[in-house]
Design an enzyme around this catalytic site. Structure first.
Site, PDB file in Angstrom:
ATOM      1  N   HIS A  21       3.429   3.728  -3.200  1.00  0.00           N
ATOM      2  CA  HIS A  21       2.543   4.864  -2.983  1.00  0.00           C
ATOM      3  C   HIS A  21       2.036   5.495  -4.274  1.00  0.00           C
ATOM      4  CE1 HIS A  21       3.676   4.352   1.216  1.00  0.00           C
ATOM      5  NE2 HIS A  21       2.461   4.812   1.411  1.00  0.00           N
ATOM      6  N   GLU A 263       1.928  -1.345  12.195  1.00  0.00           N
ATOM      7  CA  GLU A 263       2.373  -1.791  10.871  1.00  0.00           C
ATOM      8  C   GLU A 263       3.759  -2.411  10.901  1.00  0.00           C
ATOM      9  OE1 GLU A 263       1.937   1.498   8.124  1.00  0.00           O
ATOM     10  OE2 GLU A 263       2.810   2.936   9.489  1.00  0.00           O
ATOM     11  N   ASP A 287       2.144  -2.054   5.096  1.00  0.00           N
ATOM     12  CA  ASP A 287       3.471  -2.165   5.693  1.00  0.00           C
ATOM     13  C   ASP A 287       3.591  -3.397   6.576  1.00  0.00           C
ATOM     14  OD1 ASP A 287       5.219  -0.125   4.788  1.00  0.00           O
ATOM     15  OD2 ASP A 287       3.886   1.331   5.730  1.00  0.00           O
ATOM     16  N   CYS A 334      -6.370   0.386   7.975  1.00  0.00           N
ATOM     17  CA  CYS A 334      -6.392   1.451   6.962  1.00  0.00           C
ATOM     18  C   CYS A 334      -5.585   1.086   5.727  1.00  0.00           C
ATOM     19  CB  CYS A 334      -5.916   2.778   7.554  1.00  0.00           C
ATOM     20  SG  CYS A 334      -4.247   2.713   8.196  1.00  0.00           S
TER      21      CYS A 334
HETATM   22  C1  PEP Z   1      -0.209   0.884   5.390  1.00  0.00           C
HETATM   23  O1  PEP Z   1       0.995   0.709   5.517  1.00  0.00           O
HETATM   24  O2  PEP Z   1      -1.038  -0.045   5.292  1.00  0.00           O
HETATM   25  C2  PEP Z   1      -0.751   2.240   5.333  1.00  0.00           C
HETATM   26  C3  PEP Z   1      -2.054   2.442   5.337  1.00  0.00           C
HETATM   27  O3  PEP Z   1       0.121   3.285   5.226  1.00  0.00           O
HETATM   28  P1  PEP Z   1       0.917   3.584   3.879  1.00  0.00           P
HETATM   29  O4  PEP Z   1       0.313   2.736   2.789  1.00  0.00           O
HETATM   30  O5  PEP Z   1       0.796   5.031   3.588  1.00  0.00           O
HETATM   31  O6  PEP Z   1       2.313   3.186   4.215  1.00  0.00           O
HETATM   32 MG    MG Z   2       2.217   2.337   6.146  1.00  0.00          MG
END
Ligand code: PEP
Ligand code: MG
Length: 355
Positions: A21, A263, A287, A334
């Site tokens: 992140h 995910e 994920d 996303c």
């Molecule tokens: C993902 O897991 O692709 C996602 C968009 O959520 P994050 O990256 O915040 O885990």
């Molecule tokens: Mg995620």
């Protein structure tokens, strides 16, 4: 979280993966980042000039004058290329054969909205709210969250904002929530699991989101759903919150759509069941890759396993899109795959509706 473009020119780290992140935050701030270099902090001394290429992942401490000049030239070219792309900004996201998709932005902190609007995005497909809870000493109150979500919804209106409920845990831990250190945090108390175990914290956030929903075009979604039961519980809490708000005389949008992220492999293979309960799916490919290939997305030792094009990943995405469409739901992506031209073209071919 508080790094600013202009002051921080690049980030290099010893640890982490490209979808850690911290790396995603750097990216959303437009800051080049190269992560997982093992001992770069020992090799670079205070005051050294460093050349960083976030595209290839190359880092050059004390570059020669020639190399430094080459990097400066490249930076100017990139800036010029960005300007060229601006000409496409207001064109609809439609292919030459007339197929339209939704092209949205991701949002980590409300301050980035100006950037979202400048980019011509049709909305925000993922607002990662957990940064609200991090880098501070106390839980954010309902009012504080309401004000922030309302501000985002108003500034984006009439564009959509999909607010993801708290995805704490994994590599995002708030010390004041007294969470113990876990041996496997990404397989532990994270996302919707954490939220359902802290119903008061979760309820406060849901109340704030629903109250903000009258100020714009707001949808909400849950992260890291693994079982149907979790989805059921989260939806029940939404019902409760709506009843509470009605009783208290608070306005909210009764048509605010509730969706979920896909995910985990279990969500992929239960997508047909879960589709009956939600308005949309948003595939969290970061994920999904981590959990399908059993590789910790923040572990630089196995970063080579992060492979969006593995057949298991492509099949999972395809299966999710099919299950969603069969139930009449739209399906977005996303995760980073949606923003990478090498993979977004495949997603387009797999009939993903929103990027
Ligand atoms: C993902 O897991 O692709 C996602 C968009 O959520 P994050 O990256 O915040 O885990
Ligand atoms: Mg995620």
């Amino acid at each position: 979280i508080h790094f600013h473009k202009g002051k921080v020119l690049a980030v290099v780290t010893d640890v982490g993966g490209r979808t850690s992140h911290s790396a995603l935050l750097a990216r959303s701030h437009g800051i080049p980042a190269v992560v997982g270099l093992k001992n770069v902090t020992r090799e670079i001394k205070d005051g050294d000039l460093v050349a960083v290429d976030g595209f290839s992942g190359a880092v050059w401490p004390k570059p020669s004058a020639r190399r430094a000049a080459r990097f400066a030239r490249r930076a100017r070219q990139l800036e010029a290329h960005g300007k060229e792309l601006e000409a496409l900004r207001d064109l609809p996201a439609t292919t030459v054969d007339g197929h339209s998709v939704e092209l949205s932005a991701n949002l980590e902190i409300p301050e980035e909205i100006a950037h979202v609007l400048e980019s011509g995005a049709s909305g925000v497909g993922l607002y990662r709210t957990e940064f609200f809870y991090l880098g501070r000493a106390h839980l954010p109150s309902e009012e504080e969250q309401f004000t922030a979500y309302q501000g985002v919804a108003q500034r984006l209106h009439p564009r959509t904002v999909i607010i993801r409920t708290m995805d704490l845990g994994g590599d995002k831990v708030a010390s004041y929530l007294n969470t113990e250190t876990e041996a496997n945090p990404f397989l532990g108390w994270r996302g919707i699991r954490f939220a359902l175990h802290h119903p008061e914290v979760f309820r406060t956030q849901l109340r704030a989101i629903y109250r903000a929903s009258v100020s714009g075009n707001v949808k909400l979604m849950f992260p890291m759903v693994t079982t149907y039961d979790e989805l059921d519980q989260a939806l029940a809490l939404c019902d409760e919150v709506r009843r509470e708000l009605t009783k208290e005389g608070h306005a909210f949008d009764p048509n605010c759509e509730v969706g979920m992220m896909v995910e985990t492999p279990s969500a992929v293979w239960s997508a047909d069941l879960m589709a009956k309960r939600v308005a949309f799916f948003s595939i969290g490919s970061n994920d999904l890759i981590q959990y399908t290939l059993a590789m910790d997305r923040g572990n630089s030792k196995i970063a080579y396993l992060y492979e969006p094009l593995d057949p298991s990943i492509l099949r999972s995405i395809r299966a999710t899109v099919e299950a969603g469409h069969k139930a009449g739901r739209w399906v977005g992506v996303c995760g980073e795959m949606a923003g990478d031209p090498r993979t977004s073209i495949l997603l387009l071919g797999m009939d993903v509706d929103e990027f």
